[in-house]
Scaffold this motif. Structure first.
Motif, mmCIF file in Angstrom:
data_model
loop_
_atom_site.group_PDB
_atom_site.id
_atom_site.type_symbol
_atom_site.label_atom_id
_atom_site.label_comp_id
_atom_site.label_asym_id
_atom_site.label_seq_id
_atom_site.Cartn_x
_atom_site.Cartn_y
_atom_site.Cartn_z
ATOM 1 N N GLY A 55 5.755 -4.501 11.931
ATOM 2 C CA GLY A 55 4.248 -5.055 11.303
ATOM 3 C C GLY A 55 3.610 -5.550 12.806
ATOM 4 N N GLY A 59 3.417 -8.645 -1.216
ATOM 5 C CA GLY A 59 2.828 -8.968 -0.390
ATOM 6 C C GLY A 59 3.331 -10.255 0.129
ATOM 7 N N ARG A 87 0.660 -1.202 -0.229
ATOM 8 C CA ARG A 87 0.216 -0.355 -0.397
ATOM 9 C C ARG A 87 0.814 1.309 -0.038
ATOM 10 N N PHE A 144 15.526 2.003 20.262
ATOM 11 C CA PHE A 144 13.447 2.246 20.237
ATOM 12 C C PHE A 144 13.299 0.035 20.071
ATOM 13 N N PHE A 195 -5.767 0.797 15.838
ATOM 14 C CA PHE A 195 -4.881 1.473 15.475
ATOM 15 C C PHE A 195 -5.601 2.603 14.114
HETATM 16 P P1 NAD Z 1 1.242 -6.161 8.743
HETATM 17 O O1 NAD Z 1 1.808 -7.629 9.901
HETATM 18 O O2 NAD Z 1 -0.570 -6.796 7.789
HETATM 19 O O3 NAD Z 1 1.841 -5.987 7.772
HETATM 20 C C1 NAD Z 1 3.465 -5.210 7.938
HETATM 21 C C2 NAD Z 1 4.531 -6.243 6.700
HETATM 22 O O4 NAD Z 1 4.626 -7.329 6.951
HETATM 23 C C3 NAD Z 1 4.251 -5.872 5.614
HETATM 24 O O5 NAD Z 1 5.021 -5.583 4.483
HETATM 25 C C4 NAD Z 1 2.918 -6.619 5.266
HETATM 26 O O6 NAD Z 1 3.224 -7.117 3.378
HETATM 27 C C5 NAD Z 1 4.085 -8.129 5.644
HETATM 28 N N1 NAD Z 1 4.093 -9.214 5.735
HETATM 29 C C6 NAD Z 1 2.459 -9.255 6.463
HETATM 30 N N2 NAD Z 1 2.554 -10.779 6.436
HETATM 31 C C7 NAD Z 1 3.428 -11.813 6.374
HETATM 32 C C8 NAD Z 1 4.434 -12.742 6.508
HETATM 33 N N3 NAD Z 1 3.643 -13.517 7.122
HETATM 34 N N4 NAD Z 1 5.276 -12.962 6.225
HETATM 35 C C9 NAD Z 1 6.522 -11.777 6.007
HETATM 36 N N5 NAD Z 1 5.905 -10.350 5.423
HETATM 37 C C10 NAD Z 1 5.081 -10.310 5.877
HETATM 38 O O7 NAD Z 1 0.598 -4.664 9.503
HETATM 39 P P2 NAD Z 1 -0.342 -3.495 9.713
HETATM 40 O O8 NAD Z 1 -1.384 -3.999 9.875
HETATM 41 O O9 NAD Z 1 0.125 -3.409 7.303
HETATM 42 O O10 NAD Z 1 0.860 -2.336 10.298
HETATM 43 C C11 NAD Z 1 0.344 -2.150 11.592
HETATM 44 C C12 NAD Z 1 1.028 -3.386 12.416
HETATM 45 O O11 NAD Z 1 1.938 -3.156 12.557
HETATM 46 C C13 NAD Z 1 -0.037 -2.491 13.345
HETATM 47 O O12 NAD Z 1 0.425 -3.809 14.407
HETATM 48 C C14 NAD Z 1 1.038 -1.742 14.255
HETATM 49 O O13 NAD Z 1 1.336 -1.959 16.323
HETATM 50 C C15 NAD Z 1 2.614 -2.494 14.202
HETATM 51 N N6 NAD Z 1 4.177 -1.654 13.578
HETATM 52 C C16 NAD Z 1 4.763 -1.593 14.736
HETATM 53 C C17 NAD Z 1 5.687 -0.946 14.540
HETATM 54 C C18 NAD Z 1 7.089 -0.917 15.420
HETATM 55 O O14 NAD Z 1 7.700 0.220 15.755
HETATM 56 N N7 NAD Z 1 6.512 -1.772 17.026
HETATM 57 C C19 NAD Z 1 5.618 0.692 14.202
HETATM 58 C C20 NAD Z 1 4.833 0.651 13.246
HETATM 59 C C21 NAD Z 1 3.662 -0.682 13.551
#
Ligand code: NAD
Length: 486
Positions: A230, A210, A181, A447, A382
């Motif tokens: 993530g 993805g 996205r 962090f 979120f």
């Molecule tokens: P998400 O986990 O769905 O996606 C994050 C990334 O992981 C994307 O690039 C996605 O394509 C990839 N991904 C998803 N499943 C995967 C898998 N099985 N194997 C490998 N890659 C995979 O996250 P989201 O919902 O898009 O983002 C929001 C989340 O991220 C929230 O829970 C937020 O709190 C967290 N987040 C954490 C931090 C931190 O530093 N702790 C920072 C920002 C966001």
């Protein structure tokens, strides 16, 4: 001249040059209008395998170069971010739905990541050990080799850069997989900045894609360390797979961070801090203030002021003047936010502000009459939702704040900072801010979160970055070959 050349990045992935992906293309969509901004390459598993192989080859030469050369590339990258700040910020507004202030701040953070990583390149990389033998004994840090970086959509530029820049500075090659996205602001921009900065071909590759591409990156034998940011659910899968492949995974995951307002806090300032913590970037930040714990003596005034602030905020197209909150990233996420608010109301909470939406624009929402089990209080939303719970004693506040699986960030507001620190000692959290809200990040600070917020891995600052992106090697050296009894 612009940073991004439309004829190059559109429809392609970056492997040192822009080229078509075996995985095809994916649309780049505006969350503000729902319209398509263009197509970008979408990596499949085979693209990742090829990129990881290319990275392994390119890394050897990169690691052999002098630290001064690596530092120079990172300095030029910092300057490029500064030079192209307006163009990059406009992509962050268009593609990620960032309000103008957030977009500008994110570019600024990318600049500091680049410059701090330039400085990291010249840091000492080990220590001289004592040894019972007459020999020189060293522990030194060596590059890992290939690093896979997987980043989310919310702060796409900085959450990629905070791993990419230090990993490169320390002599690694990187394959970055941004969220599909935000493939331009979290991917194409980083690729072009480093190309302009003179990074040798193949040392950084950017493969939007993805889950399939992400999973392949975790499994690929040419990738030794995974840096994942993530959701907790995806992080668990990544951690499990990395374990199977015997590779390190740095996991930075979700949160539900508490802000505790003690009875001696200034209510006006507390409400401003609380509003910023919950509503910045539509609450789509891992450190977002997800839980407001307010002393019962201040609760009524706090909720009144927080609701007034929420009502006064403008939600809309980030390109328009005065807009504080842009759109939620997609309709699925908007529906999830609204479902949590709806279920919270069914469970007895009262909406004091917001609770409504138009297209992907969700009004900043304040909930009162919240209990520990209220869905929007218990789960990571979120979205721009501030659930407020009251407490009467410090013990009660500590118990509520420590409950749940997450432990990313904690804010405590008080006229007596020592009292705040004593309370913080009772609440597991990777980050603590006394007299501030929960959202903050600096390239020089370590962090990271605990519990379901991550593996305690850290980004930022010399020590954390060295630990994340190098291996330790023990080296001994003596003047002649050692003698043994047989
Ligand atoms: P998400 O986990 O769905 O996606 C994050 C990334 O992981 C994307 O690039 C996605 O394509 C990839 N991904 C998803 N499943 C995967 C898998 N099985 N194997 C490998 N890659 C995979 O996250 P989201 O919902 O898009 O983002 C929001 C989340 O991220 C929230 O829970 C937020 O709190 C967290 N987040 C954490 C931090 C931190 O530093 N702790 C920072 C920002 C966001």
């Amino acid at each position: 001249m612009t940073l991004l050349n439309d004829r190059e990045w559109r429809g392609n992935i970056f492997t040192g040059a822009w080229r078509p992906a075996q995985g095809g293309t994916a649309p780049v969509t505006s969350p503000t209008t729902g319209s398509e901004l263009g197509l970008i390459g979408s990596a499949g598993a085979a693209d990742v395998t090829d990129a990881a192989e290319r990275a392994a080859k390119a890394q050897k030469d990169w690691a052999a170069r002098s630290f001064e050369e690596r530092a120079a590339v990172l300095r030029r990258a910092g300057a490029e971010f500064e030079d192209k700040a307006d163009e990059i910020a406009s992509w962050l507004r268009a593609e990620a739905g960032s309000a103008a202030g957030k977009a500008g701040f994110e570019v600024h953070l990318a600049v500091t990541e680049a410059y701090e990583s330039a400085a990291l390149a010249s840091q000492p990389t080990g220590e001289v050990l004592r040894s019972a033998q007459p020999r020189l004994s060293l522990a030194r840090r060596v590059p890992v080799g290939g690093i896979g970086v997987i980043a989310p959509f919310n702060f796409p530029l900085i959450l990629g850069m905070r791993s990419v820049a230090p990993a490169l500075a320390l002599g690694n090659a990187v394959v970055l997989k941004p969220d599909p996205r935000t493939a331009v602001s979290g991917g194409a921009v980083i690729a072009e900045v480093f190309r302009e900065a003179g990074l040798p071909e193949g040392v950084l590759q950017v493969l939007p894609g993805g889950t399939e591409a992400g999973s392949q990156l975790v499994a690929d034998p040419n990738v030794a360390v995974i840096s994942f940011t993530g959701s907790t659910a995806a992080g668990r899968k990544v951690g499990e797979a990395a374990g199977r492949h015997l590779k390190r995974a740095h996991l930075e995951l979700g949160g539900n961070s508490p802000l505790i307002v003690l009875d001696d806090a200034d209510v006006d300032r507390a409400a401003s801090v609380g509003a910023w913590g919950s509503f910045l970037h539509q609450g789509q930040i891992c450190m977002t203030t997800g839980r407001h714990l307010v002393h019962e003596s201040l609760a009524e005034a706090y909720v009144d002021k927080l609701a007034a602030k929420a009502d006064a905020l403008t939600v809309g197209d980030p390109d328009q003047e005065g807009v504080a909150l842009g759109p939620i990233i997609d309709i699925g996420q908007r529906d999830r936010v609204h479902d949590l608010v709806t279920r919270s109301v069914e469970a007895g909470a009262t909406v004091r502000a917001g609770g409504t939406y138009d297209a992907q624009f969700y009004r900043p929402t304040v909930l009162e009459r919240v209990t520990a089990g209220t869905p929007a209080f218990e789960e990571e939303v979120f979205g721009p939702v501030a659930p407020v719970i009251t407490f009467s004693t410090l013990d009660e506040a500590a118990e509520i704040a420590a409950a749940g699986d997450y432990g990313l960030s904690l804010g405590i507001l008080t006229g007596n900072p020592m009292r705040g620190m004593e309370l913080a000692d009772r609440i597991p959290s990777g980050i603590v801010h006394i007299n501030d809200q929960t959202v903050d990040d600096e390239a020089v600070a370590p962090f990271g979160g605990v519990g379901a917020s991550g593996t305690g891995a850290r980004f930022g600052g010399t020590r954390a970055n060295l630990e994340a992106f190098t291996e330790t090697q023990w080296v001994t050296m003596q003047s002649e070959i050692q003698r043994y009894p047989f």
